[in-house]
Enzyme design. Structure first.
Site, PDB file in Angstrom:
ATOM      1  CE  LYS A  46      -0.270  -0.105   5.072  1.00 55.75           C
ATOM      2  NZ  LYS A  46      -1.137  -0.462   6.220  1.00 55.75           N
ATOM      3  NE  ARG A 144      -6.703   1.087  11.944  1.00 50.50           N
ATOM      4  CZ  ARG A 144      -5.478   1.041  11.424  1.00 50.50           C
ATOM      5  NH1 ARG A 144      -4.568   1.935  11.788  1.00 50.50           N
ATOM      6  NH2 ARG A 144      -5.146   0.108  10.559  1.00 50.50           N
ATOM      7  CE1 TYR A 283      12.553  31.960   4.668  1.00 52.46           C
ATOM      8  CE2 TYR A 283      12.089  29.605   4.579  1.00 52.46           C
ATOM      9  CZ  TYR A 283      12.256  30.825   3.942  1.00 52.46           C
ATOM     10  OH  TYR A 283      12.124  30.900   2.589  1.00 52.46           O
ATOM     11  CG  MET A 335       8.846  23.820  -0.210  1.00 52.64           C
ATOM     12  SD  MET A 335       7.825  24.846  -1.270  1.00 52.64           S
ATOM     13  CE  MET A 335       6.640  25.500  -0.115  1.00 52.64           C
TER      14      MET A 335
HETATM   15  C1  LIG Z   1      -0.471  -1.601   6.776  1.00 53.86           C
HETATM   16  C2  LIG Z   1      -1.130  -2.834   7.248  1.00 53.86           C
HETATM   17  C3  LIG Z   1      -0.367  -4.000   7.445  1.00 53.86           C
HETATM   18  C4  LIG Z   1       1.128  -4.048   7.368  1.00 53.86           C
HETATM   19  O1  LIG Z   1       1.685  -3.566   8.581  1.00 53.86           O
HETATM   20  P1  LIG Z   1       3.254  -3.654   8.840  1.00 53.86           P
HETATM   21  O2  LIG Z   1       3.414  -3.334  10.275  1.00 53.86           O
HETATM   22  O3  LIG Z   1       3.885  -2.641   7.958  1.00 53.86           O
HETATM   23  O4  LIG Z   1       3.670  -5.024   8.503  1.00 53.86           O
HETATM   24  C5  LIG Z   1      -1.053  -5.154   7.759  1.00 53.86           C
HETATM   25  N1  LIG Z   1      -2.393  -5.164   7.889  1.00 53.86           N
HETATM   26  C6  LIG Z   1      -3.145  -4.051   7.744  1.00 53.86           C
HETATM   27  C7  LIG Z   1      -4.613  -4.134   7.914  1.00 53.86           C
HETATM   28  C8  LIG Z   1      -2.539  -2.851   7.423  1.00 53.86           C
HETATM   29  O5  LIG Z   1      -3.279  -1.754   7.254  1.00 53.86           O
END
Ligand SMILES: *Cc1c(COP(=O)(O)O)cnc(C)c1O
Length: 399
Positions: A46, A144, A283, A335
């Site tokens: 992802k 969640r 800055y 930036m």
């Molecule tokens: C991102 C995610 C993972 C992977 O987690 P890692 O700690 O990076 O291995 C696994 N399951 C779900 C549902 C996730 O959102």
């Protein structure tokens, strides 16, 4: 030498790059395979593979023996299909606007967390005349997405009815852990127990899922020490961070875990200058040089994904013909630029080789670990690599 990319990439070929070592991805997959044996290894790619490049990382992970790919959005899955990747693929977080028809047409397996997404998936499957491959997600404590424990029996019954109608097949059941990076916490055992009961309830409801998955990277890496490794590793694992060679555990480094960091972020020193005591930097003039010194300009900033709050982050500088030095960012990160105080005057002499020197923010080997930047920014390594922006060219080695 993994720390010296000059043989592969001439300095100046790209002014700012994230070098992605695909050989390290393959080594990490092999390492994870040792831990999980024959179980299904879902490589989580992802968010553009946590900033590493989803297409290239997916190919490397599959080559090294990953069984399946996991992404969050259907759009991410479709992009992998468009790139020609035909491995099993799971996407698990949807909205009312998700294009389930496109997902089914592309043979993407879908997570379902409740009635609305299950029904929408089944409707899309009915229209297309196909059977959707569904992984039901149950919330065993993270709070969640995923079905609540209270709604779970009704969701199972509805899923079974839809199976009989031929629109879906429940091929998987999954949940996600809340404190897997703190393996000693009791909540891990509670989630494992609940999950085992939820899976049993699914079987009692007549479902026959073959892939049961709970563990993420920290759970996979610590499972051997768990009270019941089987209840953690189940029949498959979803591993993200480990693919990228990074440690999710506070007291263990990548090397401790047998992993190799995959991403090295580097640029070249864009300017070097001598300044007097009293010179302010960047800055706000929050940093004032106490004595005469040499400042080196690193041409990256928050538009490149370096957190603005990460003053103090380390940069390893490799002057031509000299010894490398690690210097800290002083003053505010802007930036496009940030400044290193090299700590002594006289280093602007071209003979010292600092102008144009390779400057590595983080990477493997002798380079600063990404965790040093995470600490400087008050965040975790996941966020640092994932936010390296598209302004930084990805350069792939080890293919
Ligand atoms: C991102 C995610 C993972 C992977 O987690 P890692 O700690 O990076 O291995 C696994 N399951 C779900 C549902 C996730 O959102």
């Amino acid at each position: 030498m993994p720390t010296d990319f000059s043989p592969q990439i001439a300095p100046g070929a790209s002014e700012r790059m994230a070098v992605i070592d695909l050989a390290a991805v393959r080594a990490n997959v092999a390492r994870i395979r040792q831990l999980v044996g024959e179980r299904t290894l879902i490589a989580v790619v992802k968010a553009d593979a946590y900033g590493h490049g989803a297409v290239e990382v997916s190919r490397a992970a599959l080559t090294a023996g990953a069984d399946m790919l996991g992404v969050v959005h259907v759009r991410e899955a479709l992009a992998l299909r468009r790139a020609g990747i035909d491995a099993p693929l799971l996407a698990w977080l949807h909205t009312l606007n998700t294009d389930f028809s496109a997902a089914l047409a592309a043979d993407i397996e879908l997570g379902a967390s409740g009635r609305w997404d299950l029904e929408a998936i089944a409707d899309a499957a009915a229209s297309a005349g196909v059977t959707a491959r569904v992984h039901l997600k149950v919330d065993t404590g993270l709070g969640r997405n995923g079905s609540t424990e209270e709604d779970w029996p009704a969701l199972l019954a509805r899923a079974r009815a839809l199976e009989e109608g031929g629109t879906i097949k429940v091929v998987g059941i999954f949940s996600h852990l809340a404190v897997a990076d703190e393996p000693e916490r009791a909540e891990n055992r509670e989630q494992m127990k609940r999950f085992a009961a939820d899976v049993a309830a699914a079987r009692q409801a007549g479902l026959t899922p073959s892939l049961i998955h709970l563990a993420n990277t920290p759970a996979t890496l610590t499972a051997a020490d768990a009270v019941s490794p089987e209840d953690l590793l189940c029949s498959g694992v979803r591993v993200g961070l480990g693919l990228y060679g990074l440690s999710p555990l506070a007291d263990e480094t990548s090397a401790d875990l047998g992993l190799e960091p995959v991403m090295t972020v580097q640029t070249f020193i864009a300017n070097v200058k001598e300044v007097r005591a009293g010179q302010g930097v960047s800055y706000g003039l929050n940093y004032v040089c106490e004595r005469p010194t040499t400042l080196a300009l690193v041409p990256m900033g928050y538009a490149d994904g370096v957190p603005r709050v990460a003053t103090g982050g380390p940069v390893r500088v490799y002057p031509a013909g000299g010894e490398p030095v690690t210097a800290r960012v002083v003053g505010r990160i802007a930036m496009d630029q940030m400044v290193l105080d090299l700590g002594e005057p006289g280093l602007s002499d071209p003979a010292r080789g600092f102008l144009g020197a390779r400057a590595v923010l983080f990477g493997n080997g002798e380079n600063p670990p990404v965790e040093d930047w995470a600490e400087a920014a008050g965040t975790i390594n996941y966020e640092i690599v994932t936010r390296i922006s598209q302004r930084v060219e990805r350069v792939y080695i080890g293919a």
